[in-house]
Write a protein that holds these residues in place. Structure first.
Motif, mmCIF file in Angstrom:
data_model
loop_
_atom_site.group_PDB
_atom_site.id
_atom_site.type_symbol
_atom_site.label_atom_id
_atom_site.label_comp_id
_atom_site.label_asym_id
_atom_site.label_seq_id
_atom_site.Cartn_x
_atom_site.Cartn_y
_atom_site.Cartn_z
ATOM 1 N N PRO A 20 0.800 -1.235 0.000
ATOM 2 C CA PRO A 20 0.000 0.000 0.000
ATOM 3 C C PRO A 20 0.829 1.280 0.000
ATOM 4 C CG PRO A 20 0.181 -0.818 2.229
ATOM 5 C CD PRO A 20 0.938 -1.795 1.370
ATOM 6 N N ILE A 21 2.167 1.186 0.013
ATOM 7 C CA ILE A 21 2.997 2.389 0.026
ATOM 8 C C ILE A 21 3.785 2.413 -1.279
ATOM 9 C CG2 ILE A 21 4.680 3.751 1.300
ATOM 10 C CD1 ILE A 21 3.990 2.189 3.797
ATOM 11 N N LEU A 22 3.330 3.184 -2.227
ATOM 12 C CA LEU A 22 3.825 3.168 -3.605
ATOM 13 C C LEU A 22 4.968 4.161 -3.796
ATOM 14 C CD1 LEU A 22 3.474 2.419 -6.684
ATOM 15 C CD2 LEU A 22 1.895 4.378 -6.789
ATOM 16 N N LEU A 66 -1.751 4.047 -0.826
ATOM 17 C CA LEU A 66 -2.870 3.590 -1.659
ATOM 18 C C LEU A 66 -4.012 3.064 -0.789
ATOM 19 C CD1 LEU A 66 -0.903 1.814 -4.540
ATOM 20 C CD2 LEU A 66 -1.480 4.234 -4.248
ATOM 21 N N LYS A 67 -4.547 3.942 0.033
ATOM 22 C CA LYS A 67 -5.696 3.623 0.866
ATOM 23 C C LYS A 67 -6.684 4.784 0.787
ATOM 24 C CE LYS A 67 -4.377 -0.359 2.550
ATOM 25 N NZ LYS A 67 -5.131 -1.621 2.272
ATOM 26 N N TYR A 76 -1.273 4.495 8.273
ATOM 27 C CA TYR A 76 -0.037 4.417 7.502
ATOM 28 C C TYR A 76 0.777 5.702 7.621
ATOM 29 C CZ TYR A 76 -0.841 -0.113 5.361
ATOM 30 O OH TYR A 76 -1.007 -1.467 5.164
ATOM 31 N N ARG A 77 0.123 6.835 7.697
ATOM 32 C CA ARG A 77 0.841 8.088 7.919
ATOM 33 C C ARG A 77 1.583 8.039 9.246
ATOM 34 N NH1 ARG A 77 -2.839 13.326 6.642
ATOM 35 N NH2 ARG A 77 -1.165 14.182 7.948
ATOM 36 N N ARG A 119 -8.059 17.264 -4.241
ATOM 37 C CA ARG A 119 -8.954 16.318 -4.922
ATOM 38 C C ARG A 119 -8.331 14.941 -5.104
ATOM 39 N NH1 ARG A 119 -11.751 19.866 -9.817
ATOM 40 N NH2 ARG A 119 -12.697 21.484 -8.478
ATOM 41 N N ASP A 120 -7.079 14.765 -4.648
ATOM 42 C CA ASP A 120 -6.430 13.461 -4.789
ATOM 43 C C ASP A 120 -7.112 12.427 -3.905
ATOM 44 O OD1 ASP A 120 -4.574 14.413 -6.590
ATOM 45 O OD2 ASP A 120 -3.084 14.878 -5.035
ATOM 46 N N VAL A 121 -7.287 11.234 -4.448
ATOM 47 C CA VAL A 121 -7.886 10.149 -3.682
ATOM 48 C C VAL A 121 -6.885 9.617 -2.669
ATOM 49 C CG1 VAL A 121 -8.879 7.827 -3.812
ATOM 50 C CG2 VAL A 121 -9.427 9.538 -5.576
ATOM 51 N N TRP A 122 -5.616 9.533 -3.072
ATOM 52 C CA TRP A 122 -4.581 8.957 -2.210
ATOM 53 C C TRP A 122 -3.766 10.054 -1.534
ATOM 54 C CZ3 TRP A 122 -3.054 5.645 -6.959
ATOM 55 C CH2 TRP A 122 -3.976 4.582 -7.096
ATOM 56 N N GLN A 123 -3.159 9.684 -0.434
ATOM 57 C CA GLN A 123 -2.290 10.609 0.300
ATOM 58 C C GLN A 123 -0.863 10.514 -0.235
ATOM 59 O OE1 GLN A 123 -2.603 12.942 3.301
ATOM 60 N NE2 GLN A 123 -0.821 13.386 2.007
#
Length: 283
Positions: A20-22, A66-67, A76-77, A119-123
């Protein structure tokens, strides 16, 4: 494949890869700034080249969590902030890239940054490491052992005879791009041991005897130079004062190095172990 693993000084690890961490962008793994050292005489056109000094390496990683669930994203942060804590000092960065694996040590140049999502879905996030030693190295340490003294006097005997052969030598191969610092561990009993790099002409001499339960440890890394005597698992004495004044903290040149280990006296248990990691300019 491009996967980066960071392990901090507490042994906590985090893996940046796909999910989940890209990893979205990774820079600084190849290029590193250099200072050209020169000298200029009066009325000289240009200057005389002296040396090239590499600067610390800075590695920048941009990525995304990616969450989409806010609780998972926040977890995750918090995990990234906990592991990538600049107050913990140097940590180990291991990079797997195109079938090759190398490692380097770096400290966080500030806390990880998490821009506003908008507006980004991911952080998204940004992490920067400063690596004081700019060289990548092989994760696997190479080690070789030599004996300082091989006795040959056996009774009964006939004349002429050999009392002993004081020394052992071997060829050590540095497969890296630059000189490789070494660690030297000398196990007693031995008197006035000398470890010589005959390829460079440099050597280290200890003007002291080591007993059977003592080990001399020498580290020639510029960032961590040490000369210590151990008994068991404890350091009993700082020993740099016992080194001969002409001794060098030598390194292995790229390619073959002829290494010799000799001593004034010792026995078959008196051995030296020389270990190193091959070092590279980039990935």
């Amino acid at each position: 494949m491009r996967r980066l693993t960071y392990e901090n000084a507490r042994g906590e690890r985090i893996v940046f890869y796909l999910s989940p961490i890209l990893i979205e962008s990774l820079t600084g793994i190849g290029e590193v700034d250099a200072d050209l050292q020169g000298q200029k005489s009066p009325y000289q056109d240009g200057e005389t080249h002296l040396d090239v000094i590499l600067q610390p390496r800075f590695i920048d990683l941009e990525g995304s969590i990616l969450k989409t669930d806010l609780r998972e994203m926040k977890a995750y942060r918090k995990h990234i902030l906990k592991v990538c804590n600049p107050k913990l000092g140097l940590g180990k960065i291991t990079l797997e890239l195109d079938g090759d694996t190398k490692e380097i040590f770096g400290v966080l140049d500030g806390t990880p940054s998490f821009p506003e999502r908008g507006r980004d879905v991911w952080q998204k996030f940004l992490i920067t490491w400063k690596c004081p030693d700019p060289y990548w190295r092989d994760p696997q340490e190479v080690s070789r052992a030599l004996r300082s003294y091989r006795g040959k006097f056996i009774l009964p005997t006939t004349f002429p005879f050999e009392l002993g052969i004081s020394g052992d030598s071997t060829i050590l191969y540095n497969g890296g791009d630059v000189d490789a610092p070494v660690t030297i561990d000398i196990q007693g009993p031995v008197t006035r041991p000398r470890v010589i790099n005959k390829t460079t002409g440099q050597f280290v001499i200890l003007n002291r005897s080591l007993s059977a339960d003592e080990v001399l440890h020498i580290n020639t890394n510029d960032q961590n130079k040490r000369v210590e005597i151990y008994r068991g698992a404890e350091t009993i004495e700082k020993a740099i004062g016992y080194l001969d004044h002409d001794s060098d903290f030598w390194k292995l040149e790229p390619g073959d190095n002829e290494i010799q280990y000799i001593a004034d006296a010792g026995n078959a248990d008196a051995i030296v172990a020389i270990a190193w990691h091959n070092h590279y300019l980039g990935m």
